[in-house]
Scaffold this motif. Structure first.
Motif, PDB file in Angstrom:
ATOM      1  N   GLY A  48       0.806  -1.207   0.000  1.00 30.34           N
ATOM      2  CA  GLY A  48       0.000   0.000   0.000  1.00 30.34           C
ATOM      3  C   GLY A  48       0.844   1.264   0.000  1.00 30.34           C
ATOM      4  N   LYS A  49       0.301   2.313  -0.565  1.00 30.44           N
ATOM      5  CA  LYS A  49       1.040   3.564  -0.723  1.00 30.44           C
ATOM      6  C   LYS A  49       1.465   4.193   0.598  1.00 30.44           C
ATOM      7  CE  LYS A  49       0.774   7.992  -3.182  1.00 30.44           C
ATOM      8  NZ  LYS A  49      -0.078   8.847  -4.061  1.00 30.44           N
ATOM      9  N   PRO A  50       0.602   4.279   1.614  1.00 25.58           N
ATOM     10  CA  PRO A  50       1.048   4.895   2.883  1.00 25.58           C
ATOM     11  C   PRO A  50       2.228   4.170   3.511  1.00 25.58           C
ATOM     12  CG  PRO A  50      -1.347   4.772   2.804  1.00 25.58           C
ATOM     13  CD  PRO A  50      -0.845   3.959   1.640  1.00 25.58           C
ATOM     14  N   ALA A  51       2.191   2.835   3.556  1.00 28.68           N
ATOM     15  CA  ALA A  51       3.297   2.077   4.145  1.00 28.68           C
ATOM     16  C   ALA A  51       4.566   2.243   3.318  1.00 28.68           C
ATOM     17  CB  ALA A  51       2.928   0.600   4.263  1.00 28.68           C
ATOM     18  N   PHE A  52       4.415   2.252   1.994  1.00 27.01           N
ATOM     19  CA  PHE A  52       5.582   2.415   1.126  1.00 27.01           C
ATOM     20  C   PHE A  52       6.232   3.775   1.356  1.00 27.01           C
ATOM     21  CE2 PHE A  52       7.547   3.869  -2.834  1.00 27.01           C
ATOM     22  CZ  PHE A  52       8.422   2.824  -3.098  1.00 27.01           C
ATOM     23  N   GLU A  53       5.445   4.828   1.437  1.00 29.98           N
ATOM     24  CA  GLU A  53       6.013   6.159   1.639  1.00 29.98           C
ATOM     25  C   GLU A  53       6.670   6.274   3.012  1.00 29.98           C
ATOM     26  OE1 GLU A  53       2.754   8.759   0.807  1.00 29.98           O
ATOM     27  OE2 GLU A  53       3.063   8.653  -1.377  1.00 29.98           O
TER      28      GLU A  53
END
Length: 492
Positions: free
Chosen positions: A422-427
């Protein structure tokens, strides 16, 4: 009565032991010098065991002819990590006049691409040593070798990636051994010299000028940069008051200014993605030379002038390449690879932010580029190896392992990871990565552990398949993506 600390050694036995030790030292010292290395999978003889460099002090004297060797003095301060009767340095393209260890003359010899130094007194583990080498530094290309000095129209620059710093100066030429740097560059009046870091003084004497620069953060040898030319240095201010300085051919300053002026906004964009810029300064070094590449030398990225003056290159393409080298300041420079097999962490991230910038600023969809990369990924793996296990370069072509598999192929891994967690965890992972390993070195295993921790689950299976598999795994969220067969004429 003297305190007894243990059984006394008989005088005759003590003499025998001392004679044996002296004999062992004599045998070791009389053995022929051998090239050493730290066992890097891609560069077995790169780097040297037994010491950890703290700082380099480099002095170069340029006479105004970029075809003649420079006079040079390299001083290395280091801690020994084991007992040393000899010290191997990487150095392969210059003559050595003398070597001193801790102020005393030392013997020296060459073995392969090593300068092997024998100090007067063996160095015990945990001791501080200073090695001073007086030598030349040859700007003419080494036979059968890539990199080192780059001869420009009006002077010189450096391109030391991956293993070419030791074609310029004696060093421990592996990114796992980062150190502080001081540069002193002397050139005839009319030339300007710039190096990594910040200015630390200018002196003039009898028709020559000496510039001094110092880094404030440790640096890998492959990221060292010295520019000597009839240059203009253009100053401006970046985010948070960051001092920026660009180095350009003086006659091209006006035509290049529109490109250089974009750097502050590019830094601000990168900071919005991964956090504060990690160094004391930044700038673009524009060289009038045909290199065929751009290079992320620390705090002063090297670019071919042609990139900015060739009308055929679209604006979005040029800016995205500027962001590619800028993003390396976080990924590759501040956080350096522990081994060269970890290079995907450098190039994959730089390619990722290059593509993301084009997506956000030029309407070049990231997903389109990643889908194309997915189609070609199996072919890239076959040609160059999986992203985290690249195939070794051919002899004499050490930059040959910088293939598509560690650029777009590695960026594809990051895209798959973002799809997976997911984008939040990746960022969050990206910010945590550069924060946790700032000014240090890190491995693929470190990245996997951090990603698993932030995702809250074991990602070892994901990374094993995506980083080491011979075939590209299915893309999370895109079951319709398929490998693209090679053109008919390329099929066997």
């Amino acid at each position: 009565m003297p305190l007894s600390l243990g059984p006394r050694v008989p005088r005759r036995l003590k003499a025998t032991l001392l004679a044996s030790a002296a004999c062992a030292c004599l045998v070791a010292a009389s053995a022929p010098p051998q090239p050493l290395g730290i066992g890097d999978r891609l560069f077995p003889y790169l780097g040297n065991p037994g010491y950890d460099v703290s700082s380099y002090d480099l002095s170069f004297t340029y006479a105004g002819d970029h075809g003649k060797p420079l006079r040079a003095v390299t001083t290395i301060d280091a801690w020994t990590t084991e007992d040393l009767e000899r010290v191997n340095l990487d150095f392969a393209h210059g003559s050595v006049d003398s070597v001193e260890v801790d102020g005393l003359p030392a013997d020296f010899a060459t073995a392969g691409e090593d300068l092997v130094v024998t100090p007067k007194v063996p160095l015990p583990r945990g001791s501080w040593m200073r090695i001073t080498v007086r030598h030349t530094s040859d700007p003419m290309p080494a036979k059968g070798r890539d990199g080192g000095w780059v001869r420009t129209v009006d002077g010189l620059a450096m391109a030391n990636q991956a293993d070419a710093a030791h074609l310029v100066f004696p060093c421990n030429d592996h990114p796992s051994d980062k150190a502080m740097f001081t540069f002193h560059v002397t050139a005839p009046d009319g030339y300007t010299a710039v190096a990594n870091g910040l200015p630390a003084g200018v002196t003039r004497n009898g028709g020559t000028t000496t510039w001094t620069y110092r880094t404030r953060h440790p640096m890998a040898t492959e990221l060292a940069q010295v520019s000597i030319g009839r240059s203009a240095v253009v100053h401006r201010t970046g985010p948070h008051g960051l001092p920026l300085r660009d180095v350009v051919p003086a006659k091209d300053r006006k035509v290049l200014e529109p490109w250089l002026a974009r750097t502050p906004d590019q830094i601000a964009w990168m900071e919005s993605k991964v956090g504060r810029y990690p160094f004391e300064t930044y700038g673009v070094l524009t060289a009038s030379a045909a290199t065929g590449f751009e290079l992320e030398t620390q705090t002063l990225s090297l670019f071919e002038k042609k990139l900015f003056t060739e009308p055929a290159y679209p604006r979005w393409y040029v800016e995205s390449l500027m962001v590619h080298e800028l993003s390396h300041q976080w990924f590759g420079d501040s956080v350096s690879p522990r081994t060269w097999s970890d290079v995907w962490l450098n190039e994959g991230h730089a390619t990722w932010y290059e593509a993301l910038y084009a997506d956000e600023k030029a309407n070049k969809p990231l997903v389109t580029r990643m889908k194309a990369a997915y189609g070609a990924s199996d072919r890239w793996r076959e040609t160059g190896g999986p992203p985290a296990r690249p195939k070794p370069p051919k002899s004499g072509q050490k930059i040959g392992f910088f293939r598509a598999n560690v650029y777009d192929g590695a960026a594809l891994v990051l895209y798959a990871l973002r799809q997976e967690i997911g984008k939040p965890a990746f960022e969050s992972l990206e910010r945590a990565w550069v924060r946790a390993h700032r000014d240090g070195t890190a491995t693929t295993a470190d990245f996997e552990r951090l990603a698993s921790g932030i995702a809250g689950r074991d990602l070892s299976g994901f990374f094993q398949a995506w980083l080491y598999g011979e075939k590209t795994p299915p893309m999370p969220g895109h079951p319709d993506w398929k490998p693209t067969p090679p053109p008919k004429e390329a099929r066997k």
